[in-house]
Design a protein around this motif. Sequence first.
Motif, short mmCIF file in Angstrom:
data_model
loop_
_atom_site.label_atom_id
_atom_site.label_comp_id
_atom_site.label_asym_id
_atom_site.label_seq_id
_atom_site.Cartn_x
_atom_site.Cartn_y
_atom_site.Cartn_z
N GLU A 118 -66.47 65.39 -0.02
CA GLU A 118 -65.63 64.27 0.37
C GLU A 118 -66.47 63.12 0.94
O GLU A 118 -66.20 61.95 0.68
CB GLU A 118 -64.58 64.71 1.40
CG GLU A 118 -63.59 63.63 1.70
CD GLU A 118 -62.43 64.09 2.54
OE1 GLU A 118 -61.29 63.80 2.15
OE2 GLU A 118 -62.67 64.72 3.59
N PHE A 119 -67.50 63.47 1.68
CA PHE A 119 -68.39 62.44 2.21
C PHE A 119 -69.08 61.70 1.07
O PHE A 119 -69.21 60.47 1.10
CB PHE A 119 -69.42 63.05 3.16
CG PHE A 119 -70.24 62.04 3.87
CD1 PHE A 119 -69.73 61.31 4.95
CD2 PHE A 119 -71.54 61.76 3.45
CE1 PHE A 119 -70.49 60.35 5.59
CE2 PHE A 119 -72.31 60.80 4.09
CZ PHE A 119 -71.78 60.09 5.16
N LEU A 120 -69.51 62.43 0.04
CA LEU A 120 -70.12 61.79 -1.13
C LEU A 120 -69.11 60.90 -1.86
O LEU A 120 -69.46 59.82 -2.35
CB LEU A 120 -70.68 62.83 -2.10
CG LEU A 120 -71.92 63.59 -1.66
CD1 LEU A 120 -72.29 64.65 -2.71
CD2 LEU A 120 -73.09 62.65 -1.42
N TRP A 121 -67.86 61.35 -1.96
CA TRP A 121 -66.82 60.65 -2.72
C TRP A 121 -66.28 59.43 -1.97
O TRP A 121 -66.18 58.34 -2.51
CB TRP A 121 -65.68 61.62 -3.03
CG TRP A 121 -64.55 61.04 -3.80
CD1 TRP A 121 -63.33 60.68 -3.31
CD2 TRP A 121 -64.51 60.76 -5.20
NE1 TRP A 121 -62.53 60.18 -4.31
CE2 TRP A 121 -63.24 60.22 -5.49
CE3 TRP A 121 -65.42 60.90 -6.24
CZ2 TRP A 121 -62.86 59.84 -6.76
CZ3 TRP A 121 -65.03 60.52 -7.52
CH2 TRP A 121 -63.77 59.99 -7.76
N ARG A 122 -65.91 59.63 -0.67
CA ARG A 122 -65.25 58.57 0.09
C ARG A 122 -66.14 57.91 1.13
O ARG A 122 -65.80 56.87 1.66
CB ARG A 122 -64.01 59.10 0.82
CG ARG A 122 -62.95 59.62 -0.08
CD ARG A 122 -61.62 59.86 0.59
NE ARG A 122 -61.63 60.48 1.90
CZ ARG A 122 -60.58 60.52 2.70
NH1 ARG A 122 -59.46 59.97 2.32
NH2 ARG A 122 -60.64 61.11 3.86
N GLY A 123 -67.24 58.56 1.46
CA GLY A 123 -68.13 58.02 2.48
C GLY A 123 -67.79 58.48 3.89
O GLY A 123 -68.48 58.12 4.84
N TYR A 124 -66.76 59.28 4.03
CA TYR A 124 -66.36 59.81 5.34
C TYR A 124 -65.48 61.04 5.14
O TYR A 124 -64.99 61.28 4.04
CB TYR A 124 -65.62 58.76 6.18
CG TYR A 124 -64.32 58.30 5.58
CD1 TYR A 124 -63.11 58.88 5.95
CD2 TYR A 124 -64.28 57.27 4.64
CE1 TYR A 124 -61.91 58.47 5.40
CE2 TYR A 124 -63.09 56.83 4.09
CZ TYR A 124 -61.90 57.45 4.47
OH TYR A 124 -60.73 57.03 3.92
N LEU A 160 -67.46 73.39 4.85
CA LEU A 160 -68.63 72.51 4.83
C LEU A 160 -68.86 71.90 3.45
O LEU A 160 -69.18 70.71 3.34
CB LEU A 160 -69.87 73.29 5.28
CG LEU A 160 -69.91 73.69 6.76
CD1 LEU A 160 -71.13 74.55 7.04
CD2 LEU A 160 -69.87 72.46 7.66
N TYR A 161 -68.69 72.72 2.41
CA TYR A 161 -68.92 72.23 1.05
C TYR A 161 -67.94 71.11 0.71
O TYR A 161 -68.32 70.07 0.18
CB TYR A 161 -68.80 73.38 0.06
CG TYR A 161 -69.05 72.98 -1.37
CD1 TYR A 161 -70.31 72.54 -1.77
CD2 TYR A 161 -68.03 73.01 -2.31
CE1 TYR A 161 -70.55 72.16 -3.09
CE2 TYR A 161 -68.25 72.63 -3.62
CZ TYR A 161 -69.51 72.20 -4.00
OH TYR A 161 -69.73 71.82 -5.28
#
Length: 129
Positions: free
Chosen positions: A21-27, A15-16
């Motif tokens: 990755e969501f913060l970095w790439r958006g997905y 989850l972390y």
Amino acid sequence: MPAKAYAVVFVAGGLYYCFLEFLWRGYTHWTMAITAGACFLGLFFISSKGAKRPLLLLCLEGSLLITALEFIAGSIVNLLLGWHVWDYSTLRFHLLGQVSLLYSIVWFFMCIPGIKLCCILQNLLSEKA
């Protein structure tokens, strides 16, 4: 440590990483949660066995483990299944587009807080056992 504790480490790591990755790439992709969970569990074992070893050596071991697991996962989900979750083929020093020297270095530095977090989790989980 009970098996439930290892499941907590696996899920927390997955989850972390997906959050980062969501913060970095958006997905992100669900396979990244599984891969990252396995990586974090491996880092948990490395840090628990290496209390007397230097942090930089632990980070090197962690980076090599993460790179190996990323190559295995990438070979399955990207090359075998054709899901195109990631592709490092545009980066220099890549191996079949699944791992790259650049990201191995990134994993090395990400192991520093990762190992610290593993130590905290080891203390918390051993208190509850």
